[in-house]
Design a protein around this motif. Structure first.
Motif, PDB file in Angstrom:
ATOM      1  N   GLU A   2      86.420  26.640  73.128  1.00 32.39           N
ATOM      2  CA  GLU A   2      87.830  27.008  73.039  1.00 32.39           C
ATOM      3  C   GLU A   2      88.076  28.326  73.777  1.00 32.39           C
ATOM      4  N   VAL A   3      89.094  28.313  74.624  1.00 36.62           N
ATOM      5  CA  VAL A   3      89.454  29.505  75.393  1.00 36.62           C
ATOM      6  C   VAL A   3      90.682  30.147  74.759  1.00 36.62           C
ATOM      7  N   ILE A   4      90.542  31.403  74.336  1.00 38.33           N
ATOM      8  CA  ILE A   4      91.633  32.149  73.714  1.00 38.33           C
ATOM      9  C   ILE A   4      91.976  33.333  74.607  1.00 38.33           C
ATOM     10  N   THR A   5      93.222  33.382  75.067  1.00 40.32           N
ATOM     11  CA  THR A   5      93.651  34.423  75.993  1.00 40.32           C
ATOM     12  C   THR A   5      94.612  35.389  75.320  1.00 40.32           C
ATOM     13  N   ILE A   6      94.401  36.675  75.568  1.00 42.50           N
ATOM     14  CA  ILE A   6      95.309  37.722  75.110  1.00 42.50           C
ATOM     15  C   ILE A   6      96.190  38.084  76.293  1.00 42.50           C
ATOM     16  N   ALA A   7      97.516  37.921  76.137  1.00 36.33           N
ATOM     17  CA  ALA A   7      98.402  38.080  77.286  1.00 36.33           C
ATOM     18  C   ALA A   7      99.625  38.918  76.963  1.00 36.33           C
ATOM     19  N   SER A   8     100.165  39.553  77.995  1.00 38.17           N
ATOM     20  CA  SER A   8     101.438  40.258  77.925  1.00 38.17           C
ATOM     21  C   SER A   8     101.767  40.764  79.322  1.00 38.17           C
ATOM     22  N   ALA A   9     103.043  40.722  79.668  1.00 34.61           N
ATOM     23  CA  ALA A   9     103.453  41.257  80.968  1.00 34.61           C
ATOM     24  C   ALA A   9     103.637  42.768  80.911  1.00 34.61           C
ATOM     25  N   LYS A  10     103.471  43.331  79.737  1.00 32.32           N
ATOM     26  CA  LYS A  10     103.678  44.773  79.533  1.00 32.32           C
ATOM     27  C   LYS A  10     102.347  45.444  79.215  1.00 32.32           C
TER      28      LYS A  10
END
Length: 207
Positions: A2-10
């Motif tokens: 399982e691939v878990i990504t932490i994302a935000s454009a800020k």
């Protein structure tokens, strides 16, 4: 796997802090085989885990490197891949999200930060990954912050965007742990911050 990504454009929303602590939580609390991939040129998460002597950390700065590392992870029977991303929306970030099973969107409950999150949500929705929003760096005793969070929860839920029931508090404990080259789960005692992250990560895994 399982691939878990932490994302935000800020930037400045605690993505790397969440990534390294999720890595530690899955490895040491859940006894899973975990790999962290840092796709941010700042390399904060990658270099932090290197300083801890962790071998299961990789750097991928383009799509080709990223997919190659994912392929190797599958061959090595990795249970979870945690991905830390750059604070921007690029074609590369879009490809990362397309290869993710779950995406945690980190955002501070402030007006300037909320505007930037909609681009991230749009890209995540195109990826078909399961996603949720986590409010970070919250000041729990602030009446305005609590009001903002409740209003934002209602707004996001109206648009069918899941918001976690827990928030990441603004605490010097997190900064001090990183400065001491430790994740929260490497610190002593049953602290408020440790319990906070356990609740956040358990909720993330459950979506």
């Amino acid at each position: 796997m399982e691939v878990i990504t932490i994302a935000s454009a800020k930037g400045g929303v605690s993505k790397s802090l969440l990534a390294v602590n999720l890595f530690s939580y899955l490895k040491n609390r859940k006894n899973k085989k975990v790999l962290l991939i840092d796709t941010d040129e700042q390399k904060s998460a990658f270099e932090f885990l290197q300083e801890l002597g962790e071998e299961n950390a990789a750097l991928a700065l383009d799509e080709k490197e990223f997919k190659l590392i994912l392929k190797q992870a599958e061959e090595e029977k990795i249970d979870f891949v945690v991905v830390d991303t750059a604070p921007t929306i690029t074609e590369f970030n879009g490809k990362i999200l397309e290869n993710s099973h779950k995406v945690l969107i980190a955002v501070k409950p402030a007006k300037f930060d909320i505007k930037s999150i909609y681009n991230t949500i749009e890209v995540v929705n195109h990826s078909h990954a399961k996603s949720c929003i986590l409010f970070t760096q919250t000041i729990n005793n602030s009446t305005n912050t609590k009001k903002n969070i409740e209003e934002l929860k209602t707004m996001f839920e109206t648009e069918n965007v899941k918001v976690l029931d827990y928030e990441l508090s603004h605490s010097a404990v997190y900064v001090n742990a990183i400065n001491d080259n430790k994740t929260i789960f490497d610190t002593k005692g049953n602290t408020k911050q440790k319990n906070e992250l356990i609740e956040i990560f358990a909720s993330l895994l459950a979506i």
